[in-house]
Motif scaffolding. Structure first.
Motif, PDB file in Angstrom:
ATOM      1  N   UNK A  77     134.229 191.011  68.858  1.00 36.61           N
ATOM      2  CA  UNK A  77     133.527 191.869  67.285  1.00 36.61           C
ATOM      3  C   UNK A  77     134.359 190.879  66.463  1.00 36.61           C
ATOM      4  N   UNK A  78     135.737 190.528  66.607  1.00 35.72           N
ATOM      5  CA  UNK A  78     137.065 190.277  65.696  1.00 35.72           C
ATOM      6  C   UNK A  78     136.630 188.384  66.038  1.00 35.72           C
ATOM      7  N   UNK A  79     136.463 188.244  67.507  1.00 29.13           N
ATOM      8  CA  UNK A  79     136.152 186.745  67.472  1.00 29.13           C
ATOM      9  C   UNK A  79     134.944 186.213  66.638  1.00 29.13           C
ATOM     10  N   UNK A  80     133.749 187.215  66.261  1.00 24.72           N
ATOM     11  CA  UNK A  80     132.782 186.843  66.062  1.00 24.72           C
ATOM     12  C   UNK A  80     132.595 186.036  64.529  1.00 24.72           C
ATOM     13  N   UNK A  81     133.776 187.402  64.529  1.00 23.99           N
ATOM     14  CA  UNK A  81     133.960 186.783  62.959  1.00 23.99           C
ATOM     15  C   UNK A  81     134.781 185.648  62.772  1.00 23.99           C
ATOM     16  N   UNK A  82     135.085 185.717  63.249  1.00 22.68           N
ATOM     17  CA  UNK A  82     136.636 184.972  63.738  1.00 22.68           C
ATOM     18  C   UNK A  82     135.729 182.991  63.503  1.00 22.68           C
ATOM     19  N   UNK A  83     135.120 182.927  64.223  1.00 22.82           N
ATOM     20  CA  UNK A  83     133.848 182.207  64.826  1.00 22.82           C
ATOM     21  C   UNK A  83     132.980 181.563  63.439  1.00 22.82           C
ATOM     22  N   UNK A  84     132.189 182.595  62.594  1.00 23.82           N
ATOM     23  CA  UNK A  84     131.831 182.243  62.043  1.00 23.82           C
ATOM     24  C   UNK A  84     131.725 181.970  60.795  1.00 23.82           C
ATOM     25  N   UNK A  85     133.332 182.527  60.351  1.00 23.19           N
ATOM     26  CA  UNK A  85     134.289 181.947  58.637  1.00 23.19           C
ATOM     27  C   UNK A  85     134.835 181.220  59.466  1.00 23.19           C
ATOM     28  N   UNK A  86     135.110 180.262  60.190  1.00 25.73           N
ATOM     29  CA  UNK A  86     135.794 179.166  60.339  1.00 25.73           C
ATOM     30  C   UNK A  86     137.145 179.681  60.676  1.00 25.73           C
TER      31      UNK A  86
END
Length: 358
Positions: free
Chosen positions: A283-292
Protein backbone atom coordinates in the motif's frame (compact mmCIF):
# COMPACT_ATOMS: atom_id res chain seq x y z
CA UNK A 1 9.44 8.79 -12.63
CA UNK A 2 11.34 5.52 -12.11
CA UNK A 3 11.04 3.62 -8.86
CA UNK A 4 13.34 4.98 -6.18
CA UNK A 5 14.11 8.29 -7.87
CA UNK A 6 13.73 11.50 -5.89
CA UNK A 7 11.53 14.35 -7.02
CA UNK A 8 11.95 17.69 -5.25
CA UNK A 9 8.75 18.59 -3.42
CA UNK A 10 7.28 22.07 -3.21
CA UNK A 11 5.83 21.46 0.23
CA UNK A 12 6.08 24.93 1.80
CA UNK A 13 7.15 23.97 5.32
CA UNK A 14 10.41 22.10 4.69
CA UNK A 15 12.45 24.95 6.18
CA UNK A 16 10.18 24.93 9.23
CA UNK A 17 10.66 21.17 9.53
CA UNK A 18 14.44 21.56 9.43
CA UNK A 19 14.41 24.27 12.07
CA UNK A 20 12.10 22.16 14.22
CA UNK A 21 14.48 19.20 13.93
CA UNK A 22 17.34 21.51 14.93
CA UNK A 23 15.43 22.54 18.05
CA UNK A 24 14.59 18.95 18.93
CA UNK A 25 18.13 17.56 18.63
CA UNK A 26 19.39 20.45 20.76
CA UNK A 27 17.30 19.30 23.75
CA UNK A 28 19.13 16.59 25.72
CA UNK A 29 16.94 13.50 26.09
CA UNK A 30 18.74 10.20 26.65
CA UNK A 31 16.38 7.29 27.31
CA UNK A 32 15.17 7.57 30.89
CA UNK A 33 15.42 11.37 31.05
CA UNK A 34 13.07 12.77 28.43
CA UNK A 35 10.66 15.04 30.30
CA UNK A 36 12.12 18.26 28.88
CA UNK A 37 11.77 17.26 25.23
CA UNK A 38 8.32 15.73 25.82
CA UNK A 39 7.25 19.06 27.35
CA UNK A 40 8.55 20.84 24.23
CA UNK A 41 6.50 18.58 21.95
CA UNK A 42 3.47 18.90 24.23
CA UNK A 43 3.63 22.70 24.06
CA UNK A 44 4.01 22.61 20.27
CA UNK A 45 0.88 20.48 19.90
CA UNK A 46 -1.11 22.44 22.48
CA UNK A 47 -0.53 25.58 20.40
CA UNK A 48 -2.17 23.73 17.51
CA UNK A 49 -5.11 22.84 19.79
CA UNK A 50 -4.38 19.14 19.42
CA UNK A 51 -5.61 16.80 22.16
CA UNK A 52 -2.68 15.23 24.02
CA UNK A 53 -2.11 13.06 27.05
CA UNK A 54 0.94 11.55 28.73
CA UNK A 55 1.28 7.89 29.51
CA UNK A 56 2.81 6.62 32.73
CA UNK A 57 6.09 5.86 30.98
CA UNK A 58 6.40 9.56 30.16
CA UNK A 59 5.55 9.39 26.47
CA UNK A 60 3.01 11.61 24.74
CA UNK A 61 -0.06 10.64 22.74
CA UNK A 62 -1.75 13.13 20.39
CA UNK A 63 -5.09 12.34 18.76
CA UNK A 64 -6.76 13.72 15.64
CA UNK A 65 -10.43 12.63 15.44
CA UNK A 66 -11.48 11.06 12.14
CA UNK A 67 -14.68 10.24 10.31
CA UNK A 68 -14.41 6.60 11.36
CA UNK A 69 -14.13 6.28 15.13
CA UNK A 70 -14.42 2.47 15.15
CA UNK A 71 -11.14 1.80 13.33
CA UNK A 72 -8.02 3.74 14.30
CA UNK A 73 -4.52 4.33 13.05
CA UNK A 74 -1.44 4.98 15.15
CA UNK A 75 1.83 6.54 14.02
CA UNK A 76 4.87 6.70 16.27
CA UNK A 77 8.30 8.30 16.43
CA UNK A 78 10.65 8.50 19.40
CA UNK A 79 12.34 11.43 21.12
CA UNK A 80 14.63 9.41 23.36
CA UNK A 81 18.22 9.20 22.23
CA UNK A 82 21.45 7.41 22.93
CA UNK A 83 23.30 8.60 26.00
CA UNK A 84 25.01 7.37 29.13
CA UNK A 85 24.98 7.31 32.92
CA UNK A 86 27.73 7.84 35.41
CA UNK A 87 28.90 4.32 36.29
CA UNK A 88 31.76 5.19 38.59
CA UNK A 89 33.45 8.25 40.05
CA UNK A 90 37.14 7.48 39.66
CA UNK A 91 39.84 8.38 42.15
CA UNK A 92 41.47 10.65 39.55
CA UNK A 93 38.38 12.89 39.44
CA UNK A 94 37.07 11.53 36.18
CA UNK A 95 33.93 9.53 35.38
CA UNK A 96 33.42 6.06 34.03
CA UNK A 97 30.33 5.66 31.85
CA UNK A 98 27.66 3.05 31.28
CA UNK A 99 26.03 3.37 27.86
CA UNK A 100 22.30 3.85 27.19
CA UNK A 101 21.31 2.37 23.83
CA UNK A 102 23.11 0.34 21.22
CA UNK A 103 26.28 2.06 20.07
CA UNK A 104 30.04 1.79 20.40
CA UNK A 105 32.46 3.76 22.55
CA UNK A 106 34.53 4.79 19.52
CA UNK A 107 31.55 6.81 18.23
CA UNK A 108 31.70 9.18 21.24
CA UNK A 109 35.46 9.56 21.61
CA UNK A 110 36.34 13.26 21.83
CA UNK A 111 32.70 14.33 22.17
CA UNK A 112 31.59 17.16 24.43
CA UNK A 113 28.93 16.14 26.92
CA UNK A 114 26.73 17.35 29.76
CA UNK A 115 26.24 15.70 33.13
CA UNK A 116 22.88 16.49 34.75
CA UNK A 117 22.98 16.15 38.52
CA UNK A 118 20.02 15.03 40.62
CA UNK A 119 19.46 18.65 41.63
CA UNK A 120 19.27 19.72 37.98
CA UNK A 121 22.68 21.37 37.69
CA UNK A 122 24.49 20.94 34.38
CA UNK A 123 28.22 20.29 34.35
CA UNK A 124 30.05 20.00 31.04
CA UNK A 125 32.86 17.67 30.10
CA UNK A 126 34.61 15.78 27.32
CA UNK A 127 34.64 12.03 26.66
CA UNK A 128 38.21 10.84 26.16
CA UNK A 129 40.44 7.81 26.27
CA UNK A 130 42.35 7.61 29.52
CA UNK A 131 45.43 7.05 27.33
CA UNK A 132 44.82 10.05 25.06
CA UNK A 133 48.15 11.87 25.26
CA UNK A 134 50.57 10.46 22.70
CA UNK A 135 53.38 12.14 24.62
CA UNK A 136 52.71 9.91 27.62
CA UNK A 137 51.02 6.72 26.40
CA UNK A 138 52.82 4.66 23.79
CA UNK A 139 49.68 2.64 23.00
CA UNK A 140 47.35 5.65 22.66
CA UNK A 141 46.22 4.55 19.20
CA UNK A 142 46.00 0.81 19.82
CA UNK A 143 44.22 0.73 23.18
CA UNK A 144 40.66 -0.59 23.01
CA UNK A 145 37.81 1.93 23.15
CA UNK A 146 35.78 0.44 25.97
CA UNK A 147 34.29 1.16 29.38
CA UNK A 148 37.58 0.58 31.17
CA UNK A 149 39.68 2.91 29.01
CA UNK A 150 37.26 5.74 28.32
CA UNK A 151 36.31 8.44 30.80
CA UNK A 152 34.76 11.89 31.14
CA UNK A 153 37.06 14.82 31.85
CA UNK A 154 34.93 17.28 33.83
CA UNK A 155 35.19 21.01 33.13
CA UNK A 156 35.89 21.82 36.76
CA UNK A 157 38.75 21.47 39.20
CA UNK A 158 38.20 17.84 40.15
CA UNK A 159 41.24 15.82 41.11
CA UNK A 160 39.58 13.24 43.35
CA UNK A 161 36.28 11.45 43.82
CA UNK A 162 35.53 13.79 46.73
CA UNK A 163 35.99 16.83 44.46
CA UNK A 164 33.56 15.33 41.97
CA UNK A 165 30.91 14.59 44.59
CA UNK A 166 31.26 18.12 45.95
CA UNK A 167 30.12 19.29 42.51
CA UNK A 168 26.90 17.30 43.04
CA UNK A 169 27.77 14.50 40.62
CA UNK A 170 26.83 10.97 41.67
CA UNK A 171 26.51 7.50 40.19
CA UNK A 172 23.37 7.32 38.06
CA UNK A 173 23.49 10.88 36.78
CA UNK A 174 22.53 11.15 33.12
CA UNK A 175 25.13 12.09 30.50
CA UNK A 176 24.06 13.53 27.14
CA UNK A 177 26.17 14.14 24.05
CA UNK A 178 26.59 17.43 22.19
CA UNK A 179 24.53 17.06 18.98
CA UNK A 180 26.76 19.46 16.98
CA UNK A 181 23.81 20.16 14.68
CA UNK A 182 24.43 21.97 11.38
CA UNK A 183 22.11 22.84 8.50
CA UNK A 184 24.15 23.21 5.32
CA UNK A 185 23.27 25.56 2.48
CA UNK A 186 22.78 22.65 0.08
CA UNK A 187 20.12 20.95 2.21
CA UNK A 188 21.99 18.52 4.45
CA UNK A 189 21.24 18.18 8.15
CA UNK A 190 24.07 16.68 10.17
CA UNK A 191 23.70 16.04 13.86
CA UNK A 192 23.61 13.39 16.51
CA UNK A 193 20.15 12.12 17.40
CA UNK A 194 18.51 12.45 13.96
CA UNK A 195 17.48 8.98 15.07
CA UNK A 196 14.71 9.65 15.69
CA UNK A 197 14.16 13.36 16.15
CA UNK A 198 14.10 13.89 12.40
CA UNK A 199 10.98 11.71 12.32
CA UNK A 200 9.46 13.49 15.33
CA UNK A 201 9.89 16.81 13.51
CA UNK A 202 8.27 15.29 10.43
CA UNK A 203 5.26 14.05 12.42
CA UNK A 204 4.81 17.40 14.16
CA UNK A 205 4.87 19.24 10.83
CA UNK A 206 2.47 16.66 9.39
CA UNK A 207 0.01 17.34 12.21
CA UNK A 208 0.42 21.09 11.65
CA UNK A 209 -0.27 20.64 7.93
CA UNK A 210 -3.43 18.64 8.62
CA UNK A 211 -4.63 21.34 11.00
CA UNK A 212 -3.69 24.22 8.68
CA UNK A 213 -5.52 22.64 5.75
CA UNK A 214 -8.59 21.74 7.88
CA UNK A 215 -8.42 18.11 6.78
CA UNK A 216 -10.73 15.64 8.47
CA UNK A 217 -8.94 12.30 8.42
CA UNK A 218 -10.84 9.18 7.34
CA UNK A 219 -9.91 7.39 10.59
CA UNK A 220 -9.19 8.63 14.08
CA UNK A 221 -5.40 8.80 14.17
CA UNK A 222 -3.11 8.71 17.20
CA UNK A 223 0.48 9.93 17.23
CA UNK A 224 2.64 8.33 19.90
CA UNK A 225 5.80 10.28 20.72
CA UNK A 226 7.58 7.48 22.51
CA UNK A 227 10.45 7.89 24.94
CA UNK A 228 11.95 4.43 25.44
CA UNK A 229 12.57 3.13 21.93
CA UNK A 230 16.35 3.01 22.20
CA UNK A 231 16.02 0.50 25.04
CA UNK A 232 13.37 -1.57 23.32
CA UNK A 233 9.87 -0.87 24.65
CA UNK A 234 8.81 2.64 23.71
CA UNK A 235 5.78 1.76 21.59
CA UNK A 236 4.42 -1.44 23.11
CA UNK A 237 1.59 0.11 25.13
CA UNK A 238 -1.25 2.64 24.94
CA UNK A 239 -2.47 1.21 21.64
CA UNK A 240 -6.25 1.57 21.58
CA UNK A 241 -8.36 -1.57 20.99
CA UNK A 242 -9.70 0.11 17.84
CA UNK A 243 -6.22 0.47 16.32
CA UNK A 244 -5.93 -1.49 13.07
CA UNK A 245 -2.74 -0.05 11.55
CA UNK A 246 0.42 0.93 13.41
CA UNK A 247 3.18 2.70 11.49
CA UNK A 248 6.56 3.44 13.05
CA UNK A 249 8.40 6.42 11.58
CA UNK A 250 12.08 5.89 12.25
CA UNK A 251 15.37 6.25 10.44
CA UNK A 252 16.29 4.26 7.35
CA UNK A 253 19.66 2.59 7.90
CA UNK A 254 22.41 3.13 5.31
CA UNK A 255 25.56 1.16 4.61
CA UNK A 256 27.06 -1.60 2.47
CA UNK A 257 24.37 -3.67 0.81
CA UNK A 258 21.61 -1.21 1.73
CA UNK A 259 19.24 0.48 -0.74
CA UNK A 260 18.38 3.40 1.54
CA UNK A 261 19.85 6.81 0.71
CA UNK A 262 19.63 10.36 2.06
CA UNK A 263 17.26 11.62 -0.65
CA UNK A 264 14.24 9.28 -0.62
CA UNK A 265 11.90 7.75 1.94
CA UNK A 266 12.95 4.29 3.10
CA UNK A 267 10.22 1.65 3.36
CA UNK A 268 11.39 -1.23 5.55
CA UNK A 269 10.31 -4.69 4.41
CA UNK A 270 12.14 -6.63 7.15
CA UNK A 271 14.39 -6.07 10.15
CA UNK A 272 15.75 -8.27 12.95
CA UNK A 273 12.18 -8.89 14.13
CA UNK A 274 11.12 -10.35 10.77
CA UNK A 275 9.03 -9.10 7.85
CA UNK A 276 6.67 -6.16 8.20
CA UNK A 277 3.07 -6.50 7.03
CA UNK A 278 3.15 -7.26 3.31
CA UNK A 279 -0.18 -5.60 2.54
CA UNK A 280 0.79 -2.35 4.26
CA UNK A 281 4.16 -2.36 2.53
CA UNK A 282 2.49 -2.73 -0.89
CA UNK A 283 0.00 0.00 0.00
CA UNK A 284 2.82 2.41 0.87
CA UNK A 285 4.62 1.61 -2.39
CA UNK A 286 1.42 2.19 -4.37
CA UNK A 287 0.93 5.58 -2.69
CA UNK A 288 4.53 6.58 -3.36
CA UNK A 289 4.28 5.57 -7.02
CA UNK A 290 0.92 7.29 -7.53
CA UNK A 291 2.11 10.57 -6.01
CA UNK A 292 5.64 10.66 -7.48
CA UNK A 293 7.32 10.20 -4.12
CA UNK A 294 10.89 8.91 -4.23
CA UNK A 295 11.27 5.73 -2.16
CA UNK A 296 13.56 2.76 -1.57
CA UNK A 297 12.66 -0.67 -0.20
CA UNK A 298 15.17 -2.03 2.27
CA UNK A 299 16.02 -4.60 4.94
CA UNK A 300 17.67 -3.46 8.19
CA UNK A 301 19.55 -6.51 9.56
CA UNK A 302 20.37 -5.21 13.08
CA UNK A 303 17.33 -3.09 13.86
CA UNK A 304 14.08 -3.14 15.78
CA UNK A 305 11.31 -0.54 15.91
CA UNK A 306 8.43 0.50 18.11
CA UNK A 307 6.17 -1.29 15.63
CA UNK A 308 7.99 -4.58 16.15
CA UNK A 309 7.90 -3.96 19.92
CA UNK A 310 4.12 -3.63 19.67
CA UNK A 311 3.89 -6.92 17.76
CA UNK A 312 6.00 -8.67 20.40
CA UNK A 313 3.71 -7.25 23.08
CA UNK A 314 0.87 -9.18 21.48
CA UNK A 315 -1.14 -6.48 19.72
CA UNK A 316 -3.31 -7.66 16.83
CA UNK A 317 -2.33 -4.93 14.37
CA UNK A 318 -1.05 -4.35 10.86
CA UNK A 319 2.45 -2.97 11.33
CA UNK A 320 4.88 -1.04 9.15
CA UNK A 321 8.05 1.05 9.24
CA UNK A 322 9.19 3.97 7.09
CA UNK A 323 11.52 6.91 7.60
CA UNK A 324 14.12 9.26 6.21
CA UNK A 325 17.46 7.78 5.21
CA UNK A 326 20.12 8.46 7.85
CA UNK A 327 23.83 8.01 7.20
CA UNK A 328 26.16 6.77 10.00
CA UNK A 329 23.39 5.75 12.37
CA UNK A 330 24.13 5.85 16.11
CA UNK A 331 27.17 8.00 15.43
CA UNK A 332 27.69 11.17 13.35
CA UNK A 333 24.37 11.13 11.55
CA UNK A 334 23.32 13.00 8.42
CA UNK A 335 20.32 13.26 6.11
CA UNK A 336 19.07 15.62 3.41
CA UNK A 337 15.97 17.77 3.21
CA UNK A 338 14.85 15.74 0.18
CA UNK A 339 14.50 12.60 2.31
CA UNK A 340 12.60 14.57 4.93
CA UNK A 341 10.22 15.92 2.29
CA UNK A 342 9.65 12.52 0.67
CA UNK A 343 8.89 10.98 4.06
CA UNK A 344 6.53 13.78 5.00
CA UNK A 345 4.71 13.60 1.69
CA UNK A 346 4.25 9.82 1.90
CA UNK A 347 2.84 10.17 5.41
CA UNK A 348 0.51 12.94 4.21
CA UNK A 349 -0.92 10.62 1.56
CA UNK A 350 -0.98 7.60 3.85
CA UNK A 351 -3.05 9.07 6.68
CA UNK A 352 -5.71 10.14 4.14
CA UNK A 353 -5.84 6.73 2.42
CA UNK A 354 -8.06 3.69 3.06
CA UNK A 355 -6.99 0.97 5.47
CA UNK A 356 -5.29 -2.02 3.92
CA UNK A 357 -7.00 -5.40 3.74
CA UNK A 358 -5.84 -7.92 6.32
Amino acid sequence: MKKGESKVSTYPNVEETKQLIKELVSIPSPSGNTNRVISFVESYLNELHVQTKRNRKGGLIATLPGKNEDEHRMLTAHVDTLGAMVKEIKTNGRLRLDLIGGFRYNSIEGEYCEIETASGDIITGTILMHQTSVHVYKNAGEAERNQVNMEVRIDAKAESAEDVRNLGIEVGDFVSFDPRVQLTENGFIKSRHLDDKASVGILLQLIKRIKDEDIILPYTTHFLISNNEEIGYGGNSNITPETVEYLAVDMGAMGDGQSTDEYTVSICVKDSSGPYHYGLRKHLVELATKHDIGYKLDIYPFYGSDASAAIRAGYDIVHGLIGPGIDSSHAFERTHESSIMQTENLLYQYIQSPLVSY
